[in-house]
Design a protein around this motif. Structure first.
Motif, PDB file in Angstrom:
ATOM      1  N   ALA A 584    -111.340  14.914   5.244  1.00 52.66           N
ATOM      2  CA  ALA A 584    -110.893  15.118   3.868  1.00 52.66           C
ATOM      3  C   ALA A 584    -110.382  13.824   3.255  1.00 52.66           C
ATOM      4  O   ALA A 584    -110.497  13.612   2.051  1.00 52.66           O
ATOM      5  CB  ALA A 584    -109.796  16.173   3.852  1.00 52.66           C
ATOM      6  N   ASP A 585    -109.825  12.923   4.071  1.00 51.23           N
ATOM      7  CA  ASP A 585    -109.274  11.697   3.471  1.00 51.23           C
ATOM      8  C   ASP A 585    -110.353  10.625   3.273  1.00 51.23           C
ATOM      9  O   ASP A 585    -110.086   9.564   2.732  1.00 51.23           O
ATOM     10  CB  ASP A 585    -108.091  11.162   4.293  1.00 51.23           C
ATOM     11  N   HIS A 586    -111.605  10.934   3.709  1.00 49.09           N
ATOM     12  CA  HIS A 586    -112.787  10.051   3.665  1.00 49.09           C
ATOM     13  C   HIS A 586    -112.471   8.565   3.808  1.00 49.09           C
ATOM     14  O   HIS A 586    -112.963   7.716   3.076  1.00 49.09           O
ATOM     15  CB  HIS A 586    -113.690  10.310   2.456  1.00 49.09           C
ATOM     16  N   SER A 587    -111.595   8.275   4.789  1.00 50.83           N
ATOM     17  CA  SER A 587    -111.275   6.880   5.066  1.00 50.83           C
ATOM     18  C   SER A 587    -111.795   6.533   6.453  1.00 50.83           C
ATOM     19  O   SER A 587    -112.019   7.416   7.283  1.00 50.83           O
ATOM     20  CB  SER A 587    -109.764   6.667   5.011  1.00 50.83           C
ATOM     21  N   VAL A 588    -111.993   5.242   6.690  1.00 51.62           N
ATOM     22  CA  VAL A 588    -112.441   4.760   7.997  1.00 51.62           C
ATOM     23  C   VAL A 588    -111.317   3.904   8.562  1.00 51.62           C
ATOM     24  O   VAL A 588    -110.865   2.956   7.914  1.00 51.62           O
ATOM     25  CB  VAL A 588    -113.723   3.922   7.854  1.00 51.62           C
ATOM     26  N   PHE A 589    -110.818   4.276   9.763  1.00 49.22           N
ATOM     27  CA  PHE A 589    -109.749   3.518  10.413  1.00 49.22           C
ATOM     28  C   PHE A 589    -110.372   2.643  11.502  1.00 49.22           C
ATOM     29  O   PHE A 589    -111.175   3.122  12.299  1.00 49.22           O
ATOM     30  CB  PHE A 589    -108.735   4.468  11.081  1.00 49.22           C
ATOM     31  N   GLN A 590    -109.979   1.384  11.521  1.00 50.25           N
ATOM     32  CA  GLN A 590    -110.441   0.468  12.568  1.00 50.25           C
ATOM     33  C   GLN A 590    -109.248   0.145  13.470  1.00 50.25           C
ATOM     34  O   GLN A 590    -108.260  -0.429  13.030  1.00 50.25           O
ATOM     35  CB  GLN A 590    -111.003  -0.808  11.925  1.00 50.25           C
ATOM     36  N   TRP A 591    -109.321   0.583  14.738  1.00 51.16           N
ATOM     37  CA  TRP A 591    -108.238   0.391  15.703  1.00 51.16           C
ATOM     38  C   TRP A 591    -108.626  -0.713  16.687  1.00 51.16           C
ATOM     39  O   TRP A 591    -109.743  -0.747  17.169  1.00 51.16           O
ATOM     40  CB  TRP A 591    -107.999   1.674  16.506  1.00 51.16           C
ATOM     41  N   ARG A 592    -107.692  -1.558  17.004  1.00 50.79           N
ATOM     42  CA  ARG A 592    -107.929  -2.577  18.043  1.00 50.79           C
ATOM     43  C   ARG A 592    -107.707  -1.899  19.391  1.00 50.79           C
ATOM     44  O   ARG A 592    -106.682  -1.249  19.614  1.00 50.79           O
ATOM     45  CB  ARG A 592    -106.911  -3.698  17.863  1.00 50.79           C
ATOM     46  N   PHE A 593    -108.679  -2.022  20.283  1.00 51.90           N
ATOM     47  CA  PHE A 593    -108.592  -1.404  21.613  1.00 51.90           C
ATOM     48  C   PHE A 593    -108.072  -2.455  22.578  1.00 51.90           C
ATOM     49  O   PHE A 593    -108.729  -3.471  22.815  1.00 51.90           O
ATOM     50  CB  PHE A 593    -109.981  -0.900  22.019  1.00 51.90           C
ATOM     51  N   ILE A 594    -106.864  -2.232  23.091  1.00 51.86           N
ATOM     52  CA  ILE A 594    -106.197  -3.284  23.872  1.00 51.86           C
ATOM     53  C   ILE A 594    -106.117  -2.858  25.332  1.00 51.86           C
ATOM     54  O   ILE A 594    -105.538  -1.820  25.658  1.00 51.86           O
ATOM     55  CB  ILE A 594    -104.781  -3.541  23.322  1.00 51.86           C
ATOM     56  N   THR A 595    -106.691  -3.683  26.202  1.00 57.06           N
ATOM     57  CA  THR A 595    -106.672  -3.355  27.630  1.00 57.06           C
ATOM     58  C   THR A 595    -105.928  -4.417  28.410  1.00 57.06           C
ATOM     59  O   THR A 595    -105.474  -4.182  29.523  1.00 57.06           O
ATOM     60  CB  THR A 595    -108.119  -3.276  28.166  1.00 57.06           C
ATOM     61  N   ASP A 596    -105.814  -5.601  27.820  1.00 60.46           N
ATOM     62  CA  ASP A 596    -105.206  -6.738  28.513  1.00 60.46           C
ATOM     63  C   ASP A 596    -103.705  -6.480  28.729  1.00 60.46           C
ATOM     64  O   ASP A 596    -102.964  -6.225  27.776  1.00 60.46           O
ATOM     65  CB  ASP A 596    -105.415  -7.978  27.635  1.00 60.46           C
ATOM     66  N   GLN A 597    -103.230  -6.524  29.954  1.00 57.14           N
ATOM     67  CA  GLN A 597    -101.827  -6.197  30.256  1.00 57.14           C
ATOM     68  C   GLN A 597    -100.867  -7.150  29.546  1.00 57.14           C
ATOM     69  O   GLN A 597     -99.796  -6.774  29.110  1.00 57.14           O
ATOM     70  CB  GLN A 597    -101.582  -6.257  31.778  1.00 57.14           C
ATOM     71  N   GLN A 598    -101.285  -8.428  29.461  1.00 53.84           N
ATOM     72  CA  GLN A 598    -100.431  -9.416  28.787  1.00 53.84           C
ATOM     73  C   GLN A 598    -100.186  -8.988  27.347  1.00 53.84           C
ATOM     74  O   GLN A 598     -99.067  -8.966  26.856  1.00 53.84           O
ATOM     75  CB  GLN A 598    -101.178 -10.764  28.831  1.00 53.84           C
TER      76      GLN A 598
END
Length: 1955
Positions: A584-598
């Motif tokens: 319904a909000d017709h928006s696109v969210f771009q999330w940074r996928f973080i795996t690095d422990q640091q």
């Protein structure tokens, strides 16, 4: 293991594509040069254009739809939609919440605006009333609220010059609001003839009371005040959606795609046509615009934001773009590049660059798109549409390759095979079609086994298999490309999948919660390299799970931002990002996928902001470690306890009323003489055994004086160990559940159980209440804590969400609320160094809270790798600010910020209590050990085991069991005090020895109780499976011995010699034990069910009777231990048994309310008709004639559980299910006996017993397990206390006698007095509903001039009357109001009220000035006596929603308006000593009383007062917290406690023969003395709330008014008393009211008195105001007025400035208008409604209601003649122009003509027939030949004079010139009738002597001025207020200089100055 932990990797929101342009406006602003703020979905976004970054505010839990920018700071307010929507104010730099505003709107917050100063915020809701709210946003407090409009409201604007003025606009309206106090009043915009009324879309206020507004048709309307001044036509070619005010002028944006700039005077500067720019397109609509110097921000309907430079307007810069309206489902990522494609219902397919965060290209299709997929090399994009077709597009230029249409329904999903050779297309009609890419997309196969629509598909790595999910929850696998269904499990298990986007399958079981069958996960995507799955669901959450995740209910991390349905999620091809789409909000969210422990560690600082304050039931992502800990049964049990009650104490009053109304009261017999509550006796609570430890914690503290404070039952207890004494706080009415101590002072906070549970704050020294906090919790309050500075209090409720409330406890104000957690919360603590920070702990959670405005934001504790998630039971703050929490696993968790830093093992078993010391900590646990720890909580310095061997040598008691669980712990005075689960309080000396302070029964109901036959000792037995004996000697109370039983018991009894105790158990067995050692002597087990009562026979105790729940009583011979008899015959379980004095007869009560008698020892049943003659050894039963009166009227709900008869057989004590212990005089025959009642137990008093000598009474609480010891007091015999029991009211009138004036005032019905009901009984249709008569046009002839309708006078003072100003009022409201007359301004002026006006009367000049803002009759008035508030007046009015106005007597301006609490009217107001509080009493059924902080417009507290009329309420002149109310049989003494009021009834104490009276007025003396004036003429003198004496016959009749002079303490009284030599109705008394001086006044009834500077001001029942000189007693009248009775008659003198009025008060009065005095008062034999002067001015005629009329001489007032031919009232009477005839119109539908002869004889010479209704007004023609008559049928008739023949020809009537025109009917005045006249009449009219204006008076209380003639319907007019309701008459003086009007109900004569 992977299911039991959340994934290590995390997400951080990096960019959001989109902007909310649809259904929103004005939501885009510059914050600084580089930063802009806007919103989309549930996210507030601050975008930096230069750095290309976005920051996010995630504090909302649903779509944001409104936004406002603070004028001075970088603060933003956003409002959302939802069932319980809230507003967040947040900092745009830090993204932190500054304030939360909630609880006022529903549905959503449509519009927001900060005031010019930025201190206030206005909001409009989306509810049906479009509620309009003004907030003091920093405090989170609502200032005022009002219904905005019946239709949508679109915009708000504040006046830049005033915080009190606002404007709202919307559908077909614009409103101009004034804020005063807590009241918002609106004036509608008057469109007038300047322009059409239409929908106003946006509004902006400017200086000089100017307002600019944009409309639906493109005009801009410019308003001054609330009048439309001019129009800028066609400013745009479509609706003007947005209007932005900048420093340079105004910018408007419209549906036509143009932005226009205007200068500050709204002259056009330039036009920017966005449609023609490089990014423009057809149909672009501008929803938001912001202008800053040379740059303009534009937000469009299609979710785009552009920036335009004015000098380069052709080339806008896009700042963000998004999909426009329509759901967004399609999402695919490029296989090689950081590019994503989306496809939406807006018919567009868009490509996004994930690196540049920009829209690369947009392709518009002809169909709505629902899915998309890149091929394997990213050169082609397939797009699936809603109509079943799909497109193949070339990615490089988005051109079409082909378009295939094989299906009819929507294509949900499509995917290319791994090798790129096939395309699978999944549709809504249950099929997956396979197309061959190489054969130009030829269909080569179909998968057809699904029974529902296809939702998700995935290809295998080798492109040979396809898996599908469908709407029926099936997962199917097919072999490719043919589409064969694969069923072999082995084959399926071997397949390796290229992608995993299916939500069903064993590998992803964990994404579903346990035990659910729901379709709320919409999408999933798996990153195989990182073994993580991301999901999107219907709750707006993006979640991360481990993959694979095999078991349901796996742990996860969750992320918010999308408002609702997340429709799709995908990892980017390089796994750097995750993309999610909102439906319904017709928006696109771009999330940074973080795996690095640091990087994760660096993120720890940012993370908490992610979960700001969304309340979630799933606490899934709390810990990275597995949390399967063992379950502690104690904790589990505590978490499950229910505190619900079947009947709450609050219901008692309702129950009483219900039973009274139910007719029981009606049939109540007259009380017999001598039947009364026990007189000379009472009980005093002496000592309580018990402490609530089994389900409460942290509830034992040391006070500063080393006393111990704790709670049990409904009592707060302060125990002095040295003196062995207890003090009790007994104001709670149910179980106390929590207790805490103020950090600095000995102030205690206690919270209780209840439907609306209260928190009490009280002083430990005096036990006095300081504050009561109510209205925010349900079920109960489980925890409280003070802030470090002691000013705030936090409390946790027992509702489902465990609501947390923060209070300003002194003011009783709620500061903030927040839902904490679905599971039970065990503890709450303020950070001692930061009183905005709070921590809560409970079942499986810990949360860290920050107080912001009206709410709180929270961060969950992050356990990380350090510790397991467990239930937290207690917490403390260390010196460094770290938090230490005790857990169910015995560990103490140490927290830095909200991150767990380490854990320390502290106890075996749960750690229940922890307390921080100056250095170190002390803890207590389930292992019964107390440990002392060092500063860092690393070393245990010392431990103390709680065992009997460690008890101090001098400790007399003993422990019930070893190592009891520690539930509370506190340090002070070098000792440790602990509370245990076994209800013990122990004190540990630091050197080791333990002392017992208190012991009581533990958990389980307690029923058994018995007193020793000769010692001060008692025994009790309980379901906690212990038998205990107690020493009850005063000063030595303690537990003597206890014994653990195998099973609990409900009864016990001492043998007659006291050596043995018999105990009945719950399994049907009983035992006899040694009374000293408690060891068994004998034991029997003959019954299966519980033993309910057990008794030794008197004398030697030969027999033992044992009653059981099996309906039998067994009789045992004690000596030979044999059963010798069984009593049979009861049809239900036995409840009580008693022996007679001889030991031969048993009296038995059963649960079926049977009263049975049995003979011992055989148990033979006896029939006894009356047991009066039998002497009973004991009486503990509840049935029988002897105790019939102990049952309350509501006894179907509550049971009386036990009684006990004193040794003297005169007093019966009872215990009942409401927690009351009551004392009755025995026998209690007849229903509803009188009693005294005592509180302290919470619920169910299960047993009561007198001691052997009746010096003590012991009562036992069932659920509260407490044992109360009451000492029995006798008072001297001649003193009689009544009023001790509130149930023992007698509602007879005769006690106080009767007085007609008091009865009138008491029974006054103000409901019928309010506006808009016709005063006259009329019939027929009203003029405004008739059509105008068509008058035949005359042939025109130059010779005949057109006749005037009215004879004109040329000698007028005003050529044309255009305006009126109130000049003087004759009248004062004395007949039903009191204490409403005061000196102000150092006695130079007086203030009082009449009609709807407050009047300030200057004593020197006689000039009056007026406050006219009330809308109905004022009925009370008070003056603020504090020098800081000079001339501040409060007035209260009647009305369905009455207001209280506080105004300045000098400027006549409103200072504050209070409304929204009272109904029907406000009958008393009074200011407190400091002047800051105002007290008011309402006219509702319960006569509620309220205390207001009037400057802020806040109601501080309120309470119902009495069901009878309350006459007056006054603060003590030296107090802001105590006040007194008096009324019908009512005196109450009140204390303001925070947000609550505590009231005590006046007790007629040590005063013989005094009866309860109706009290009328109040005065005060020194030393806490209060004087109340009574109806019988006495004055009652009260010390505290107890009557100390009376002043007999202070007046002969009722004492109506008293005034305390603050300067010297002298008291003035006014009452009802005839004037004699000795006395009069006014008296001046000394301070003690022992001596007085009487004054002679010419009235019998005084209603108001006031004193100042040697003068006394007196208001009388006859509506006169007089002044008496104290020295000489001289009396002068200052104000005259008619007394009660409708006032109708009015006539003005033809030559002098005089007028005459006549009223139903049986007087006619002649007034001198210039001198402002009453010249004459003429007494009549009946009321009168009509009068007239003769044209020579010498005579006056008066018509009376009995049909008689008189003619008098004006000078001598001699009656010249009188006549009575009719019996009906005469409504109008007129002299003919030559004074020869008198016309008399009556209620009998007649009009008579009388001739006046020279010798003053009256002869009837004619009359008019056929009049359809009563005659109410008449006018002669100028020549005296005709008369026009107005009738009650709304018919205007004309007759000839004197024949009475009707004239009907309109051409004749139209030529008549009338001598006067007072008609409200006829075509000449049709315009005076308003549209709403169906609710009330126009009563009167008068045409001015100049003949060009007409004044009218109506039933709405308005005086109106029209032009004359007035032939257009609903004509324009000016209206004037002041009269309350029903203006009955209006007349101009002879020269039009003044207009006189009369008020029907208000009995006032108003003089208006004409101009």
């Amino acid at each position: 293991m992977s299911d039991k932990t959340a994934p290590r990797s995390q997400l951080r929101l990096e960019w959001v594509y989109g902007y909310r342009g649809h259904q929103c406006r004005n939501n885009l602003f510059y914050i600084s040069n580089d930063e802009i703020v806007y919103f989309v979905a549930g996210v507030g976004i601050v975008c930096n254009r230069r750095k290309q970054t976005q920051n996010f505010f995630l504090g909302h839990n649903d779509d944001i739809i409104s936004l406002a920018l603070h004028p001075h700071e970088q603060l933003v307010a956003t409002g959302q939609v939802g069932k319980e929507p809230y507003i967040c104010v947040w900092n745009a730099k830090t993204m932190e919440t500054v304030s939360i505003l909630k609880d006022q709107h529903t549905h959503g917050v449509a519009s927001l605006m900060f005031s010019h100063s930025g201190e206030r915020l206005a909001s409009v809701g989306l509810d049906g009333n479009n509620t309009f709210v003004v907030w003091e946003w920093r405090k989170g407090r609502m200032i005022a609220t009002a219904k905005g409009h019946t239709d949508r409201v679109f915009d708000i604007s504040w006046d830049p010059t005033s915080e009190q003025r606002l404007v709202t606009c919307g559908v077909k309206h614009i409103k101009f609001w004034a804020l005063c106090g807590n009241s918002l009043t609106a004036k509608r915009g008057v469109f007038g003839k300047v322009a059409d009324q239409q929908t106003v879309l946006c509004v902006s206020c400017a200086d000089g009371h100017l307002t600019y507004s944009g409309t639906l048709n493109g005009d801009v309307y410019i308003w001054r005040d609330n009048n439309l001044e001019r129009v800028v036509s066609s400013a745009h070619n479509g609706g003007v959606f947005t209007l932005h005010k900048s420093t340079d002028g105004y910018a408007t944006g419209s549906r036509d795609g143009c932005v226009k700039l205007w200068d500050t005077s709204f002259n056009p500067l330039t036009t920017i046509n966005f449609k023609d720019s490089s990014y423009g397109y057809k149909g672009v609509s501008i929803r938001s615009v912001c202008w800053s110097s040379d740059r303009i921000l534009i937000g469009t309907q299609n979710s785009e934001v552009f920036e335009i430079l004015v000098r380069d307007r052709e080339n806008p810069t896009p700042l963000t773009q998004g999909h426009s309206e329509g759901e967004l489902w399609g999402l695919s990522v490029h296989p090689r590049k950081p590019i994503a494609a989306t496809a939406s219902d807006d018919c567009s397919v868009r490509l996004w660059s994930l690196v540049d965060h920009a829209l690369l290209t947009c392709c518009n299709l002809e169909q709505q798109a629902r899915s998309c997929a890149f091929n394997m090399d990213g050169t082609q994009l397939a797009v699936g549409c809603k109509n079943g077709s799909f497109y193949i597009l070339r990615v490089r230029d988005m051109t079409e390759v082909c378009h295939i249409h094989d299906r009819k329904e929507v294509l949900h999903e499509m995917k290319y095979s791994t090798d790129g050779s096939y395309l699978a297309v999944a549709s809504n009609d249950n099929f997956v079609d396979i197309y061959s890419v190489t054969q130009r997309y030829k269909k080569v196969g179909t998968c057809s086994k699904s029974s529902s629509f296809i939702t998700h598909i995935d290809w295998s790595n080798d492109s040979r298999h396809l898996q599908t999910n469908d709407g029926a929850g099936e997962r199917l696998v097919y072999s490719m490309p043919a589409g064969r269904h694969v069923t072999c499990a082995e084959e399926i298990r071997a397949i390796r999948w290229q992608s995993w986007t299916c939500v069903l399958g064993s590998e992803v079981n964990g994404i579903w919660p346990k035990y659910t069958q729901i379709n709320d996960v919409n999408a999933i995507d798996v990153s195989f390299p990182h073994e993580v799955a991301a999901t999107g669901d219907d709750f707006g959450l993006v979640k991360l799970f481990n993959f694979p995740s095999l078991k349901k209910g796996a742990k996860f991390r969750k992320y918010v931002g999308h408002s609702a349905h997340v429709t799709n999620v995908r990892f980017s091809s390089d796994h750097q990002w995750i993309l999610s789409t909102g439906g319904a909000d017709h928006s696109v969210f771009q999330w940074r996928f973080i795996t690095d422990q640091q990087e994760l560690r660096g993120m720890a600082d940012h993370l908490p902001t992610q979960d700001s304050h969304t309340d979630s039931c799933s606490e899934g992502s709390d810990s990275d470690l597995s949390d399967v800990a063992e379950v502690d049964s104690e904790i589990e049990q505590e978490a499950q306890i229910s505190y619900d009650r079947e009947v709450y104490k609050e219901d008692l009053a309702k129950l009483k009323h219900a039973t009274r109304d139910g007719g029981e009261g009606a049939g109540r017999t007259k009380r017999r003489k001598g039947e009364h509550a026990p007189d000379s006796t009472s009980l005093k609570l002496n000592y309580v055994f018990g402490y609530r430890g089994y389900d409460c914690r942290d509830n034992v503290f040391y006070t500063q004086s080393a006393e111990v404070v704790y709670h049990v039952a409904a009592l707060g207890i302060v125990c002095s160990r040295e003196r062995h004494e207890q003090r009790f706080y007994d104001k709670h009415d149910d179980d106390i559940l929590c207790l805490n101590l103020h950090p600095v002072k000995d102030i205690v906070a206690t919270g209780q159980v209840g439907r609306d549970p209260a928190i009490h704050l009280w002083e430990a020294d005096t036990m006095s209440t300081l504050s009561i906090l109510k209205g925010c919790h349900e079920r109960g309050v489980s925890a409280v804590d003070f802030s470090g500075d002691g000013k705030k209090l936090v409390s946790i409720g027992l509702d489902n969400d465990h609501t947390m409330v923060l209070w300003d406890w002194k003011r009783g104000q709620k500061l903030a609320t927040s839902k904490t957690h679905q599971d039970k919360v065990f503890g709450v603590r303020f950070d001692p160094n930061n009183h905005e920070r709070v921590v809560t702990v409970g079942v499986k959670h810990i949360k860290f809270w920050q107080h912001v405005g009206g709410g709180c934001t929270s961060h969950r504790g992050i356990f990380g790798q350090v510790g397991k998630l467990d239930t937290m039971l207690c917490l403390a703050f260390g010196k460094s600010g770290n938090v230490y929490t005790g857990a169910a696993n015995g560990q103490v968790y140490i927290w830095e910020g909200n991150n767990l830093s380490r854990t320390q093992k502290a106890h075996d078993g749960a750690c229940f209590a922890i307390h921080a010391l100056d250095k170190g900590f002390v803890t207590g646990g389930k292992d019964g050990v107390v440990c002392l720890w060092d500063d860092n909580f690393e070393r245990c310095l010392k431990s103390y085991a709680i065992t009997t061997s460690n008890l101090a040598e001098d400790c007399t008691g003993r422990l019930v069991e070893e190592n009891p669980t520690v539930r509370a712990i506190n340090l002070g005075h070098g000792k440790i005090v602990i509370g245990t689960k076994n209800s013990e309080i122990l004190e540990i000396d630091k050197s080791g020895p333990i002392t017992i302070i208190m012991q009581g029964h533990g958990e389980g109901e307690a029923w058994g109780l018995a007193f020793h036959p000769s010692k001060e000792e008692c025994a009790s037995v309980s379901n906690d499976r212990t038998l205990r004996t107690w020493c009850t000697t005063v000063g030595q109370q303690r537990m003597i011995a206890s014994r653990k039983l195998a099973i609990g018991g409900q009864c016990c009894a001492y043998s007659p010699d006291g050596n043995a105790i018999a105990v009945g158990c719950n399994n049907g067995s009983f035992m006899v034990v040694n009374a000293t050692t408690l060891e068994n002597l004998v034991e029997f087990h003959h019954r299966k069910e519980a033993i309910s009562d057990i008794r030794f026979s008197p004398d030697m105790g030969k027999y033992l009777a044992v009653a059981s729940h099996d309906n039998f009583v067994d009789i045992y011979n004690v000596l030979n231990s044999k059963r010798v008899g069984i009593c049979k015959g009861a049809s239900s379980y036995i409840t009580h048994i008693d022996w007679d004095a001889r030991g031969k007869l048993l009296c038995v009560n059963s649960g079926a309310k049977e009263l049975l008698y049995f003979e011992a020892p055989r148990g033979k049943r006896q029939t006894i008709s009356s047991d009066d003659a039998i002497e009973w050894n004991s009486w503990t039963g509840v049935l029988g004639k002897q105790c019939e009166g102990i049952w309350p009227s509501y006894s179907d709900v509550t049971d009386v559980n036990a009684t006990s008869l004193s040794k003297s057989k005169k007093l019966l004590a009872t215990g009942d299910d409401f927690g009351f212990v009551k004392l009755f005089t025995f026998p209690v025959k007849g229903k509803h006996g009188k009693f005294k009642k005592y509180v302290g137990h919470s619920a169910h008093v299960t047993n009561v017993r007198w001691s052997h000598d009746s010096s003590q009474l012991c009562s036992l609480g069932g659920a509260d397990t407490a044992l109360f010891l009451w000492s029995y007091l006798t008072t001297p015999g001649n003193i009689r206390y009544h009023g001790d029991s509130e149930d023992s009211d007698t509602d007879s009138e005769e006690e106080g006698g009767y007085d007609s004036d008091v009865a009138r005032e008491k029974n006054m019905d103000y409901g019928s007095k309010t506006y808009t009901n016709n005063l006259r009984e009329t019939s027929g249709s009203k003029p405004n509903s008739k059509e105008l008569d068509e008058v035949e046009k005359q042939a025109v002839s130059r010779g005949v001039p057109k006749s005037d309708r009215v004879k004109r006078t040329n000698e007028v003072a005003v050529n044309k009357v255009n305006d009126l100003e109130l000049h003087h009022v004759f009248g004062y409201r004395g007949f039903d109001c009191r204490d409403n007359l005061h000196y102000i301004d150092d006695c130079a002026q007086i203030v009082y009220h009449a009609a709807g006006g407050g009047i300030v009367h200057n004593l020197a000049s006689g000039q009056q000035s007026f406050y006219l803002e009330h809308t109905d009759d004022i009925i009370c008035l008070s003056v603020n006596q504090h020098p800081k508030f000079p001339n501040v007046i409060a007035t209260g009015q009647i009305g369905s929603n009455p207001t209280i106005h506080i105004w300045d007597a000098g400027s006549k301006q409103s200072v504050s308006i209070l409304k929204g609490f009272h109904v029907n009217g406000v009958c008393s107001v009074n200011f407190s000593a400091s002047g800051k509080l105002l007290l008011s009493v309402g006219l509702d059924e319960q006569h509620s009383v309220a205390v207001w902080r009037w400057q802020e417009g806040i109601k501080a507290c309120s309470h119902t007062c009495s069901k009878y009329r309350v006459f007056s309420a006054q603060f003590r002149p030296d107090s802001d917290s105590t006040f007194v109310t008096v009324g019908v049989k009512h005196v109450m003494f009140w204390q303001v406690c925070g947000s609550a009021l505590l009231g005590k009834r006046g007790v007629l104490g040590a005063t013989e023969g005094i009866q309860a009276q109706t009290m009328l007025c109040i005065a005060f003396g020194a030393d806490n003395l209060t004087y109340t004036g009574a109806m019988n003429g006495d004055v009652y003198v009260w010390k505290g709330h107890i009557l100390s004496r009376t002043v007999a016959k202070a007046h002969v009749g009722p004492v109506f008014s008293m005034f305390t002079t603050l300067r010297d303490g002298l008291i003035v009284t006014g009452g009802k008393e005839k004037m004699t030599k000795e006395g009069g109705a006014v008296k001046l008394w000394d301070q003690d009211m022992r001596r007085c001086r009487a004054f002679q006044v010419s009235t019998n009834v005084v209603k108001s008195v006031c004193r100042g500077k040697g003068k006394i001001l007196v208001g009388t029942k006859d509506s006169e105001v007089m002044e008496i000189g104290e020295k000489n007693g001289a009396c002068t009248t200052l104000v005259y007025g008619h007394t009660e009775g409708e006032l109708w008659g009015l006539a003005c003198h033809p030559t002098n400035m005089m007028c005459c009025t006549t009223s139903d008060d049986k007087t006619a009065r002649i007034w001198d208008i210039n001198e402002k005095i009453m010249l004459h008062k003429i007494s009549l034999t009946s009321g009168s409604r009509g009068c007239t002067f003769s044209h020579d001015g010498n005579r006056i005629a008066v018509g009376q209601n009995n049909g008689e009329f008189l003619v008098l001489d004006v000078v001598s007032l001699k009656v010249l003649c009188k006549k009575r031919d009719r019996s009906g009232a005469i409504h109008d009477i007129r002299f003919s122009p030559d004074d020869r005839l008198l016309a008399v119109g009556s209620a009998e539908q007649t009009l008579d003509f009388y001739e006046l002869s020279a010798n003053c004889q009256l002869n009837r010479v004619g009359y008019c027939k056929q009049i359809p209704s009563f005659v109410f007004q008449m006018d002669f023609s100028a020549d005296g030949k005709y008369i026009q008559v107005g009738t009650g049928a709304y018919k205007q008739l004309v007759f000839k004079v004197p024949s009475g023949d009707p004239v009907t020809e309109s051409n004749v009537i139209s030529k008549i010139t009338w001598n006067s025109y007072t008609s409200v009917l006829g075509d000449d005045v049709i315009g005076i009738w308003p549209k709403n006249c169906d609710r009330g009449d126009v009563n009167c009219a008068d045409v001015s002597r100049g003949g060009n204006a007409v004044a009218t008076g109506d039933d709405f209380g308005f005086v109106k001025l029209f032009d004359f003639p007035c032939r257009e319907k609903f004509a324009k007019h000016r209206k004037f207020v002041g009269h309350s309701a029903h203006v009955t008459n209006a007349r101009f003086l002879r020269d039009d200089s003044k207009l006189i009007t009369t008020g029907g109900d208000d009995c006032c004569v108003f003089v208006w100055k004409c101009s």
